[in-house]
Design an enzyme around this catalytic site. Sequence first.
Site, PDB file in Angstrom:
ATOM      1  N   CYS A 115       0.816  -1.225   0.000  1.00 15.90           N
ATOM      2  CA  CYS A 115       0.000   0.000   0.000  1.00 15.90           C
ATOM      3  C   CYS A 115       0.853   1.280   0.000  1.00 15.90           C
ATOM      4  CB  CYS A 115      -0.955  -0.003   1.186  1.00 15.90           C
ATOM      5  SG  CYS A 115      -2.017  -1.451   1.202  1.00 15.90           S
ATOM      6  N   HIS A 149      -2.975   7.038   2.436  1.00 11.65           N
ATOM      7  CA  HIS A 149      -3.461   5.761   1.899  1.00 11.65           C
ATOM      8  C   HIS A 149      -4.867   5.510   2.438  1.00 11.65           C
ATOM      9  CE1 HIS A 149      -4.012   1.704   0.844  1.00 11.65           C
ATOM     10  NE2 HIS A 149      -3.829   1.235   2.069  1.00 11.65           N
ATOM     11  N   ASN A 172     -10.152  -0.101  -0.153  1.00 13.63           N
ATOM     12  CA  ASN A 172      -8.698  -0.030  -0.143  1.00 13.63           C
ATOM     13  C   ASN A 172      -8.162  -0.602  -1.455  1.00 13.63           C
ATOM     14  OD1 ASN A 172      -5.964  -0.404   0.269  1.00 13.63           O
ATOM     15  ND2 ASN A 172      -6.173  -1.289   2.316  1.00 13.63           N
TER      16      ASN A 172
HETATM   17  N1  ACO Z   1     -18.935  -8.239   9.122  1.00 13.35           N
HETATM   18  C1  ACO Z   1     -19.431  -8.457  10.350  1.00 13.35           C
HETATM   19  N2  ACO Z   1     -18.642  -8.803  11.406  1.00 13.35           N
HETATM   20  C2  ACO Z   1     -17.332  -8.915  11.186  1.00 13.35           C
HETATM   21  C3  ACO Z   1     -16.755  -8.703   9.922  1.00 13.35           C
HETATM   22  C4  ACO Z   1     -17.614  -8.354   8.871  1.00 13.35           C
HETATM   23  N3  ACO Z   1     -17.172  -8.096   7.628  1.00 13.35           N
HETATM   24  N4  ACO Z   1     -15.420  -8.895  10.031  1.00 13.35           N
HETATM   25  C5  ACO Z   1     -15.155  -9.205  11.298  1.00 13.35           C
HETATM   26  N5  ACO Z   1     -16.310  -9.220  12.000  1.00 13.35           N
HETATM   27  C6  ACO Z   1     -16.516  -9.507  13.419  1.00 13.35           C
HETATM   28  C7  ACO Z   1     -15.374 -10.277  14.032  1.00 13.35           C
HETATM   29  O1  ACO Z   1     -15.529 -11.660  13.798  1.00 13.35           O
HETATM   30  C8  ACO Z   1     -15.507  -9.908  15.489  1.00 13.35           C
HETATM   31  O2  ACO Z   1     -16.527 -10.714  16.039  1.00 13.35           O
HETATM   32  P1  ACO Z   1     -16.405 -11.258  17.561  1.00 13.35           P
HETATM   33  O3  ACO Z   1     -16.360 -10.025  18.410  1.00 13.35           O
HETATM   34  O4  ACO Z   1     -17.656 -12.048  17.713  1.00 13.35           O
HETATM   35  O5  ACO Z   1     -15.147 -12.040  17.590  1.00 13.35           O
HETATM   36  C9  ACO Z   1     -16.038  -8.476  15.458  1.00 13.35           C
HETATM   37  O6  ACO Z   1     -16.539  -8.271  14.123  1.00 13.35           O
HETATM   38  C10 ACO Z   1     -14.989  -7.430  15.749  1.00 13.35           C
HETATM   39  O7  ACO Z   1     -13.847  -7.717  14.956  1.00 13.35           O
HETATM   40  P2  ACO Z   1     -12.580  -6.857  15.067  1.00 13.35           P
HETATM   41  O8  ACO Z   1     -11.524  -7.438  14.167  1.00 13.35           O
HETATM   42  O9  ACO Z   1     -12.231  -6.629  16.496  1.00 13.35           O
HETATM   43  O10 ACO Z   1     -13.102  -5.461  14.450  1.00 13.35           O
HETATM   44  P3  ACO Z   1     -12.339  -4.088  14.366  1.00 13.35           P
HETATM   45  O11 ACO Z   1     -13.162  -3.024  14.931  1.00 13.35           O
HETATM   46  O12 ACO Z   1     -10.918  -4.211  14.822  1.00 13.35           O
HETATM   47  O13 ACO Z   1     -12.305  -3.840  12.804  1.00 13.35           O
HETATM   48  C11 ACO Z   1     -10.950  -4.035  10.852  1.00 13.35           C
HETATM   49  C12 ACO Z   1     -11.673  -4.784  11.952  1.00 13.35           C
HETATM   50  C13 ACO Z   1     -11.948  -3.211  10.064  1.00 13.35           C
HETATM   51  C14 ACO Z   1     -10.278  -5.042   9.937  1.00 13.35           C
HETATM   52  C15 ACO Z   1      -9.890  -3.116  11.505  1.00 13.35           C
HETATM   53  O14 ACO Z   1      -9.090  -3.835  12.411  1.00 13.35           O
HETATM   54  C16 ACO Z   1      -9.019  -2.468  10.481  1.00 13.35           C
HETATM   55  O15 ACO Z   1      -9.453  -1.689   9.656  1.00 13.35           O
HETATM   56  N6  ACO Z   1      -7.717  -2.741  10.535  1.00 13.35           N
HETATM   57  C17 ACO Z   1      -6.813  -2.207   9.560  1.00 13.35           C
HETATM   58  C18 ACO Z   1      -6.627  -3.236   8.553  1.00 13.35           C
HETATM   59  C19 ACO Z   1      -6.476  -2.695   7.178  1.00 13.35           C
HETATM   60  O16 ACO Z   1      -6.856  -1.598   6.857  1.00 13.35           O
HETATM   61  N7  ACO Z   1      -5.919  -3.511   6.369  1.00 13.35           N
HETATM   62  C20 ACO Z   1      -5.764  -3.172   5.020  1.00 13.35           C
HETATM   63  C21 ACO Z   1      -4.455  -3.541   4.520  1.00 13.35           C
HETATM   64  S1  ACO Z   1      -3.197  -2.664   5.230  1.00 13.35           S
HETATM   65  C22 ACO Z   1      -3.191  -1.198   4.701  1.00 13.35           C
HETATM   66  O17 ACO Z   1      -3.753  -0.919   3.698  1.00 13.35           O
HETATM   67  C23 ACO Z   1      -2.479  -0.265   5.550  1.00 13.35           C
END
Ligand code: ACO
Length: 319
Positions: free
Chosen positions: A113, A246, A276
């Site tokens: 990214c 990004h 993304n």
């Molecule tokens: N729909 C519904 N529920 C979901 C989904 C979904 N698509 N995905 C995960 N969940 C659930 C999980 O299973 C979890 O359930 P549980 O509590 O019963 O275990 C709950 O939602 C919470 O999950 P978390 O992972 O704690 O959610 P969080 O608020 O951390 O958000 C996310 C997750 C959006 C991935 C966040 O961590 C994030 O944006 N991280 C950055 C990752 C990123 O941007 N990566 C891209 C590549 S890197 C880059 O570009 C820099």
Amino acid sequence: MAYSRIVGTGSYLPKKVLTNRDLEKLVDTTDEWIVARTGITQRHIADDQELASDLALEASRRAIEAAGIKTEDIGLIIVATTTPDVVFPSTACILQAKLGIKHCPAFDVQAVCSGFVYALATADLYLRAGQCECALVVGAEIYSRILDWKDRSTCVLFGDGAGAVVIKKSDTPGILSSHLHADGSYHQDLGVPGQVCHGGVRGRPFLIMDGGAVFKFAVKVLEEVALETLDANKLGKSDIDWLIPHQANVRIIQATAKKLGLDMSKVVVTVDRHANTSAASIPLALDLAVRDGRIKPGHHVLLEGVGGGFTWGSVLIRW
Ligand code: ACO
């Protein structure tokens, strides 16, 4: 003293749009969850026959037209991509052939990214060193091919697209400075671990990530590299006219803006419509803000990326 300046931008998004409501039919998710956690409402998905070089070609043609140059003026092509057409040759060489030009150096940059920021920084240094007069720098991605469409924790986050810029040698800056970093000790937190091996794939050929770790790291380094850049140019936070980070998650973008004391009205946001698009996200957002007239001559525009590796970096531009 030689500098480089962006003289044209372009972008391309595949026609097919996949909304959060469409995703509700594929995996156990909801529009509400995706919007609340990421800010994303939709993403573009490439046609099955389209390749990263096809998306790059469309974006490049638009950037070349905006720059008012001939394709044969291009003396360097760098494509930032994590989703190349094939293992080799590089997508940059395939793009060069599709543009119908020969002889100029062409290569890919793999910094996930942060790829576009890495590529633009590299092209800027080529021009400043007198190696060429004009370069085409592209970010192009088809993430829909490396996603496990049964994994709701990753497949809702990404989209496909491409963005491009033409940079030319200039007596006045343009690109003020670039700052690149990497810390490979995090290489297992975000990646596609599968390897092409003995005619098959060894390991998982889909994107895996530790979302929480990525989130925390991204917010930390996006602030750090912005401050490093301002410091190097003896500028303050209030000198930033436009922040183009990004586009991974609107919450990462908002947290970064808050740490930098920037109002969100100074931040270009496309993640809601594009999701993304990895190396394509910054040039896509830049092209949008240039074409809709937000970015004006004299503005300070700070581009900053973070991605797998981990890699991160910035490019500061005086438009
Ligand atoms: N729909 C519904 N529920 C979901 C989904 C979904 N698509 N995905 C995960 N969940 C659930 C999980 O299973 C979890 O359930 P549980 O509590 O019963 O275990 C709950 O939602 C919470 O999950 P978390 O992972 O704690 O959610 P969080 O608020 O951390 O958000 C996310 C997750 C959006 C991935 C966040 O961590 C994030 O944006 N991280 C950055 C990752 C990123 O941007 N990566 C891209 C590549 S890197 C880059 O570009 C820099």
